[in-house]
Design a protein around this motif. Structure first.
Motif, PDB file in Angstrom:
ATOM      1  N   ARG A  60     -12.074   1.681  -8.592  1.00 27.29           N
ATOM      2  CA  ARG A  60     -11.245   1.309  -7.444  1.00 27.29           C
ATOM      3  C   ARG A  60     -10.050   2.249  -7.366  1.00 27.29           C
ATOM      4  O   ARG A  60      -9.582   2.766  -8.388  1.00 27.29           O
ATOM      5  CB  ARG A  60     -10.804  -0.141  -7.533  1.00 27.29           C
ATOM      6  N   PRO A  61      -9.540   2.466  -6.161  1.00 24.13           N
ATOM      7  CA  PRO A  61      -8.369   3.344  -6.029  1.00 24.13           C
ATOM      8  C   PRO A  61      -7.113   2.616  -6.493  1.00 24.13           C
ATOM      9  O   PRO A  61      -6.934   1.435  -6.222  1.00 24.13           O
ATOM     10  CB  PRO A  61      -8.322   3.635  -4.528  1.00 24.13           C
ATOM     11  N   VAL A  62      -6.275   3.348  -7.202  1.00 20.67           N
ATOM     12  CA  VAL A  62      -5.056   2.744  -7.730  1.00 20.67           C
ATOM     13  C   VAL A  62      -3.825   3.310  -7.038  1.00 20.67           C
ATOM     14  O   VAL A  62      -2.931   2.572  -6.643  1.00 20.67           O
ATOM     15  CB  VAL A  62      -4.945   2.997  -9.256  1.00 20.67           C
ATOM     16  N   ARG A  63      -3.803   4.633  -6.856  1.00 13.33           N
ATOM     17  CA  ARG A  63      -2.586   5.276  -6.355  1.00 13.33           C
ATOM     18  C   ARG A  63      -2.943   6.631  -5.773  1.00 13.33           C
ATOM     19  O   ARG A  63      -3.929   7.249  -6.159  1.00 13.33           O
ATOM     20  CB  ARG A  63      -1.616   5.422  -7.532  1.00 13.33           C
ATOM     21  N   ILE A  64      -2.127   7.083  -4.857  1.00 10.15           N
ATOM     22  CA  ILE A  64      -2.198   8.466  -4.381  1.00 10.15           C
ATOM     23  C   ILE A  64      -0.834   9.087  -4.634  1.00 10.15           C
ATOM     24  O   ILE A  64       0.187   8.557  -4.202  1.00 10.15           O
ATOM     25  CB  ILE A  64      -2.542   8.554  -2.885  1.00 10.15           C
ATOM     26  N   ALA A 121       0.833  -1.202   0.000  1.00  4.72           N
ATOM     27  CA  ALA A 121       0.000   0.000   0.000  1.00  4.72           C
ATOM     28  C   ALA A 121       0.868   1.254   0.000  1.00  4.72           C
ATOM     29  O   ALA A 121       0.562   2.226  -0.692  1.00  4.72           O
ATOM     30  CB  ALA A 121      -0.922   0.001   1.211  1.00  4.72           C
ATOM     31  N   GLU A 122       1.958   1.234   0.750  1.00  5.07           N
ATOM     32  CA  GLU A 122       2.839   2.408   0.802  1.00  5.07           C
ATOM     33  C   GLU A 122       3.559   2.630  -0.523  1.00  5.07           C
ATOM     34  O   GLU A 122       3.852   3.760  -0.878  1.00  5.07           O
ATOM     35  CB  GLU A 122       3.848   2.246   1.936  1.00  5.07           C
ATOM     36  N   GLN A 168     -15.824  12.081   1.153  1.00  2.24           N
ATOM     37  CA  GLN A 168     -15.860  10.812   1.883  1.00  2.24           C
ATOM     38  C   GLN A 168     -14.458  10.289   2.194  1.00  2.24           C
ATOM     39  O   GLN A 168     -14.214   9.776   3.287  1.00  2.24           O
ATOM     40  CB  GLN A 168     -16.656   9.780   1.089  1.00  2.24           C
ATOM     41  N   VAL A 169     -13.540  10.433   1.256  1.00  2.00           N
ATOM     42  CA  VAL A 169     -12.170   9.979   1.501  1.00  2.00           C
ATOM     43  C   VAL A 169     -11.505  10.854   2.561  1.00  2.00           C
ATOM     44  O   VAL A 169     -10.843  10.345   3.479  1.00  2.00           O
ATOM     45  CB  VAL A 169     -11.360   9.969   0.185  1.00  2.00           C
ATOM     46  N   LYS A 210      -6.327   1.399   4.827  1.00  7.21           N
ATOM     47  CA  LYS A 210      -7.768   1.434   5.063  1.00  7.21           C
ATOM     48  C   LYS A 210      -8.541   1.860   3.815  1.00  7.21           C
ATOM     49  O   LYS A 210      -9.630   1.367   3.555  1.00  7.21           O
ATOM     50  CB  LYS A 210      -8.078   2.379   6.222  1.00  7.21           C
ATOM     51  N   LEU A 211      -7.982   2.761   3.043  1.00 10.09           N
ATOM     52  CA  LEU A 211      -8.659   3.218   1.831  1.00 10.09           C
ATOM     53  C   LEU A 211      -8.803   2.069   0.826  1.00 10.09           C
ATOM     54  O   LEU A 211      -9.796   1.996   0.106  1.00 10.09           O
ATOM     55  CB  LEU A 211      -7.889   4.376   1.197  1.00 10.09           C
ATOM     56  N   LEU A 212      -7.847   1.168   0.809  1.00  8.52           N
ATOM     57  CA  LEU A 212      -7.922   0.023  -0.096  1.00  8.52           C
ATOM     58  C   LEU A 212      -8.825  -1.074   0.454  1.00  8.52           C
ATOM     59  O   LEU A 212      -9.638  -1.639  -0.269  1.00  8.52           O
ATOM     60  CB  LEU A 212      -6.520  -0.558  -0.323  1.00  8.52           C
TER      61      LEU A 212
END
Length: 176
Positions: free
Chosen positions: A62-66, A35-36, A98-99, A44-46
């Protein structure tokens, strides 16, 4: 007499806590490194994506990256198929709220939507769940019984079965 292994004072025993541990506690170290690498400080976001944004959005993205920038908050990259991108574009503010509520501060400043094909790319596959099949409502019993009484008067069995199927199909309500 067998000798006991020496335990040095600097080395803690290789024993876990007593009692049961939650699955999240056992997997947190395993999930943290991947995740890092994608910019998620917390997994938690994933892991709780559907709870954070809701089932409708979680089903299509779906979330891929920040990616983080200096002092202005991060950019959350979402993966979706081309047909769902306009829907997500209209929901950007809601997703941001929400995020950020999950993080507890304005961690994310922007949402970037990436479109891809639903299948075929190794890293770019979005897991979509098909819509649940619609169960047709049963026909009105009084109308069906009247139709079947009329069908019962037919002597030919093949024609009788075909008329019975036709009566059920015509009298079954359809969602439009």
């Amino acid at each position: 007499m067998p000798r006991k292994p020496k335990i040095t004072p600097n080395e803690p025993p290789a024993r876990r806590k007593r009692g049961f541990e939650t699955a999240g506690a056992l997997l947190s170290s395993t999930l943290k490194a991947p995740a890092e690498r994608r910019g998620f400080g917390e997994a938690k976001l994933l892991t709780h994506w559907e709870e954070i944004v809701g089932t409708e959005i979680a089903a299509i993205a779906r979330p891929v990256r920040i990616s983080w920038s200096r002092g202005f908050g991060g950019t959350l990259v979402l993966l979706t198929t081309g047909g769902h991108a306009p829907v997500l574009d209209m929901q950007k503010d809601r997703i941001l709220a929400q995020v950020n509520a999950t993080y507890g501060y304005r961690a994310i400043a922007h949402v970037h939507i990436t479109q891809t094909a639903p299948t075929g790319f190794a890293d770019g596959q979005v897991a979509f769940r098909p819509a649940p099949p619609k169960v047709p409502k049963p026909p009105d019993p009084s109308q069906l019984s009247r139709a079947m009484a009329t069908v019962d008067q037919v002597a030919d069995d093949g024609l009788k079965q075909a008329l019975a199927r036709l009566a059920r199909n015509v009298l079954t309500p359809r969602d439009r």
